[in-house]
Design an enzyme around this catalytic site. Structure first.
Site, mmCIF file in Angstrom:
data_model
loop_
_atom_site.group_PDB
_atom_site.id
_atom_site.type_symbol
_atom_site.label_atom_id
_atom_site.label_comp_id
_atom_site.label_asym_id
_atom_site.label_seq_id
_atom_site.Cartn_x
_atom_site.Cartn_y
_atom_site.Cartn_z
ATOM 1 N N ASP A 1 1.348 2.212 -6.617
ATOM 2 C CA ASP A 1 2.717 1.994 -7.102
ATOM 3 C C ASP A 1 3.184 3.185 -7.925
ATOM 4 O O ASP A 1 2.369 3.964 -8.427
ATOM 5 C CB ASP A 1 2.760 0.736 -7.990
ATOM 6 C CG ASP A 1 2.399 -0.522 -7.222
ATOM 7 O OD1 ASP A 1 2.585 -0.524 -5.994
ATOM 8 O OD2 ASP A 1 1.912 -1.478 -7.859
HETATM 9 N N1 URA Z 1 -2.555 -2.849 -6.726
HETATM 10 C C1 URA Z 1 -1.360 -2.801 -7.342
HETATM 11 O O1 URA Z 1 -0.838 -3.810 -7.758
HETATM 12 N N2 URA Z 1 -0.763 -1.618 -7.469
HETATM 13 C C2 URA Z 1 -1.312 -0.459 -7.042
HETATM 14 O O2 URA Z 1 -0.718 0.605 -7.216
HETATM 15 C C3 URA Z 1 -2.563 -0.518 -6.414
HETATM 16 C C4 URA Z 1 -3.175 -1.723 -6.264
#
Ligand code: URA
Length: 258
Positions: free
Chosen positions: A124
């Protein structure tokens, strides 16, 4: 084995320009193969043997490239984005760091060559740390496919206290708030001394959208900080500062592929 390929494909893959752009460059006499100006880009070359230059500058060939990036917050794990800087923009901006022996060749500034690089899985925008970038689709599939059970380890800081049986529940596989079932995962609590914040390492084998955040939500917590520590055998090189990247070492790549 026939290693030949069309000149336009070679130049396009090496990021010199689109097909029509390289065609135009050739027409203007800007491309040479072994010192001879080539006006047509449908000719075949052997990337390992032929010397291709564009405006007099050698165009190096790489069939595959593999980089580890210390992804900073604020950058998106995509190849293109209208709003934000992408991890691909980031690595094209400056040369890779080099690690290992200081052989002259290795020590030269190394820039990504291929135009088809992509991030292996998504972190993310606010998630940090280890991201593999390559053009090797087969390796990406192997690392991401839930059937292959490749561990992804995350450090998580979450608001709220988790239920006493969180570890057992995760070991069995939990159901997210929207009804999605996730595979068993391993939770190690590293700090629960603070009343309202838990720190933990979570190891999962899938890569569903916002998976870690949704898993914590299902347990009654809210992720406030997340970073990926490793993916299979690959760990982030601690000497890479946020935004820095380097090519994988031969042994790192071999272990990932094994
Ligand atoms: N899980 C998440 O919620 N976000 C990420 O960036 C990676 C794994």
């Amino acid at each position: 084995m026939d290693r030949s390929m069309r000149l336009d494909r070679f130049l396009t893959e090496m990021g010199i320009g689109s097909r029509s752009q390289v065609k135009d460059m050739a027409r203007k006499g800007r491309i040479q193969v072994n010192g001879v100006t080539v006006k047509k880009t449908n000719e075949k070359i052997e990337p390992d043997r032929d010397l291709v230059t564009c405006d007099g500058i050698k165009v190096d060939y790489a069939e595959y490239e593999y980089y580890m990036l210390n992804k900073p917050q604020g950058v998106v794990s995509a190849t293109e984005d209208n709003l934000h800087e992408t991890v691909i923009d980031l690595i094209r901006k400056k040369p890779a760091k080099q690690k290992g022996s200081l052989e002259e060749e290795e020590n030269q500034a190394c820039r990504p060559k291929r135009s088809d690089l992509f991030p292996v899985g998504r972190l993310d925008i606010d998630t940090e740390r280890l991201l593999l970038i390559t053009n090797d689709g087969e390796l990406a599939h192997k690392l991401l496919s839930p059937k292959r059970h490749v561990d992804k380890r995350y450090f998580v800081r979450a608001a709220g206290t988790l239920p006493e049986d969180a570890q057992e529940r995760l070991k069995e596989g939990i159901t997210l708030l929207d009804g999605t079932r996730v595979m068993p995962a391993v939770l190690e609590i590293t700090d629960k001394s603070q009343e309202t914040v838990t720190e933990a390492i979570l190891t999962i084998r899938e890569g569903k959208f916002h998976q870690v955040k949704r898993m914590f939500e299902a347990l009654g917590g809210q992720v406030i900080f997340l970073k990926r520590l490793s993916m299979g055998s690959l760990k982030l090189d601690e000497s890479l500062k946020p935004g820095e990247y380097r090519p994988l070492l031969a042994e790192e790549l071999k272990r990932l592929k094994d």
